[in-house]
Design a protein around this motif. Structure first.
Motif, PDB file in Angstrom:
ATOM      1  N   VAL A  61       0.852  -1.192   0.000  1.00 33.12           N
ATOM      2  CA  VAL A  61       0.000   0.000   0.000  1.00 33.12           C
ATOM      3  C   VAL A  61       0.887   1.241   0.000  1.00 33.12           C
ATOM      4  O   VAL A  61       0.635   2.198  -0.734  1.00 33.12           O
ATOM      5  CB  VAL A  61      -0.967  -0.007   1.204  1.00 33.12           C
ATOM      6  N   GLU A  62       1.966   1.197   0.812  1.00 35.09           N
ATOM      7  CA  GLU A  62       2.893   2.337   0.847  1.00 35.09           C
ATOM      8  C   GLU A  62       3.546   2.559  -0.514  1.00 35.09           C
ATOM      9  O   GLU A  62       3.757   3.694  -0.928  1.00 35.09           O
ATOM     10  CB  GLU A  62       3.979   2.106   1.911  1.00 35.09           C
ATOM     11  N   GLU A  64       2.205   1.985  -3.167  1.00 40.01           N
ATOM     12  CA  GLU A  64       1.095   2.285  -4.084  1.00 40.01           C
ATOM     13  C   GLU A  64       0.857   1.193  -5.117  1.00 40.01           C
ATOM     14  O   GLU A  64       0.442   1.465  -6.239  1.00 40.01           O
ATOM     15  CB  GLU A  64       1.284   3.648  -4.752  1.00 40.01           C
ATOM     16  N   CYS A  67      -4.354  -0.784  -3.341  1.00 40.79           N
ATOM     17  CA  CYS A  67      -5.247   0.234  -2.802  1.00 40.79           C
ATOM     18  C   CYS A  67      -6.059  -0.402  -1.682  1.00 40.79           C
ATOM     19  O   CYS A  67      -6.533  -1.532  -1.811  1.00 40.79           O
ATOM     20  CB  CYS A  67      -6.219   0.723  -3.853  1.00 40.79           C
ATOM     21  N   LYS A  68      -6.175   0.329  -0.580  1.00 42.79           N
ATOM     22  CA  LYS A  68      -7.045  -0.114   0.502  1.00 42.79           C
ATOM     23  C   LYS A  68      -8.332   0.680   0.415  1.00 42.79           C
ATOM     24  O   LYS A  68      -8.304   1.906   0.372  1.00 42.79           O
ATOM     25  CB  LYS A  68      -6.383   0.132   1.859  1.00 42.79           C
ATOM     26  N   HIS A  87     -10.273   6.397  -8.940  1.00 42.81           N
ATOM     27  CA  HIS A  87     -11.119   6.083  -7.792  1.00 42.81           C
ATOM     28  C   HIS A  87     -11.798   4.754  -8.021  1.00 42.81           C
ATOM     29  O   HIS A  87     -11.616   4.145  -9.077  1.00 42.81           O
ATOM     30  CB  HIS A  87     -12.134   7.212  -7.570  1.00 42.81           C
TER      31      HIS A  87
ATOM     32  N   HIS B 145      -1.559   9.272   0.010  1.00 42.25           N
ATOM     33  CA  HIS B 145      -1.995   8.745  -1.286  1.00 42.25           C
ATOM     34  C   HIS B 145      -3.219   7.866  -1.088  1.00 42.25           C
ATOM     35  O   HIS B 145      -3.120   6.710  -0.769  1.00 42.25           O
ATOM     36  CB  HIS B 145      -0.883   7.996  -2.035  1.00 42.25           C
ATOM     37  N   GLN B 146      -4.349   8.522  -1.292  1.00 41.39           N
ATOM     38  CA  GLN B 146      -5.635   7.844  -1.193  1.00 41.39           C
ATOM     39  C   GLN B 146      -6.263   7.810  -2.571  1.00 41.39           C
ATOM     40  O   GLN B 146      -5.777   8.474  -3.486  1.00 41.39           O
ATOM     41  CB  GLN B 146      -6.554   8.638  -0.273  1.00 41.39           C
ATOM     42  N   HIS B 147      -7.312   7.091  -2.687  1.00 43.88           N
ATOM     43  CA  HIS B 147      -8.044   7.051  -3.954  1.00 43.88           C
ATOM     44  C   HIS B 147      -9.528   7.144  -3.660  1.00 43.88           C
ATOM     45  O   HIS B 147     -10.135   8.053  -3.528  1.00 43.88           O
ATOM     46  CB  HIS B 147      -7.799   5.744  -4.693  1.00 43.88           C
TER      47      HIS B 147
END
Lengths: 147, 147
Positions: A61-62, A64, A67-68, A87, B145-147
DNA sequence: AGCATAATCGATACTTAGTATCATTTGATG
DNA sequence: CATCAAATGATACTAAGTATCGATTATGCT
């Protein structure tokens, strides 16, 4: 889609070691078309310890590569990262995940930047659906009240 | 903002009972300007059992008097509901919550509706910031870093 | 190839957030 | 004011993940 070798390459480029457990996980990970849970990974990689599975998930996740995201009730799911900013569209029934991009929306969120004295550091957008497959199986869509 | 009496009124209108525990919680709830955790509520309502606190939170989320949201790492926070559809701006440092509305964004999300065979049932939008108060206290904003 | 050693590992105990069970209490209604 | 389903608190449990720690292993060095 991402291959096991690409995952391992990112791990090594990040200065982390290429280990047997991580190779096993990279294989299992890339075999998932849809979203999955951490415990599914644990079950699918016998011999690899729970802690290692969670450590590797965190690492990916770090980096990338994963995705969580979470269902309306908050239960977590993971999915292989797509290229670039995007998204997720999540089926609230089966947990399957698709992606979407909408640059107009990104621009709009950027405009918030100056609204207050705050500094925007990120955002999370998830769209919940009942997917076509669940619909044909007779699942009735009910609206979720999220914000 | 919401008053304890308004909360109790919604509970009663929903066909639920007005009990001592729920009155205590309504008082504590409305004293929170910012976001809060479930365990904070437990600590602030001695004598009211943990299970009751969580049950009441669930009830109030269902009645749309509380919003459940989460920080970038997924840890949950609650906040009193605002009137109408809205989204949240969450400080990733102190967990304080503001709201925002952007009808153009709503419209855009509605357009997704027909994109696939899916039926859209809801969405979740959270904007992460480091708030002005945290900034003056020297917190350095780092992008999540989110989505 | 052999070695040193920091990274990683698996087992296990723990934490956080929340749910299930169940015997007891309580608030609304007649 | 008696009834009784709804609600409660205590407790045990689950889910998702983190911390600890002694054992193992990958990588760089010679």
């Amino acid at each position: 889609m991402l291959s096991p070798d690409e995952i391992l390459a990112v791990i090594e480029d990040g200065g982390f070691r290429s280990t047997a457990s991580r190779r096993r996980l990279a294989d299992v990970l890339t075999s998932h078309e849809e979203g999955f849970t951490a415990e599914e990974l644990v079950a699918e990689t016998p011999g690899v310890g729970r802690a290692t599975v969670y450590r590797t998930i965190r690492l990916l996740v770090e980096q990338e590569l994963l995705c969580k995201l979470s269902l309306p009730d908050g239960t977590p799911r993971y999915t292989l990262a797509q290229r670039g900013h995007h998204h997720h569209v999540v089926c609230q029934n089966c947990g399957s995940v698709r992606e979407f991009r909408q640059s107009a929306m990104e621009r709009m969120l950027k405009e918030l930047e100056s609204s207050d004295g705050d500094v925007v550091t990120g955002h999370r957008i998830e769209v919940f659906v009942v997917c076509a497959e669940c619909l044909v199986r007779g699942v009735v869509p009910t609206n979720v009240h999220q914000h």
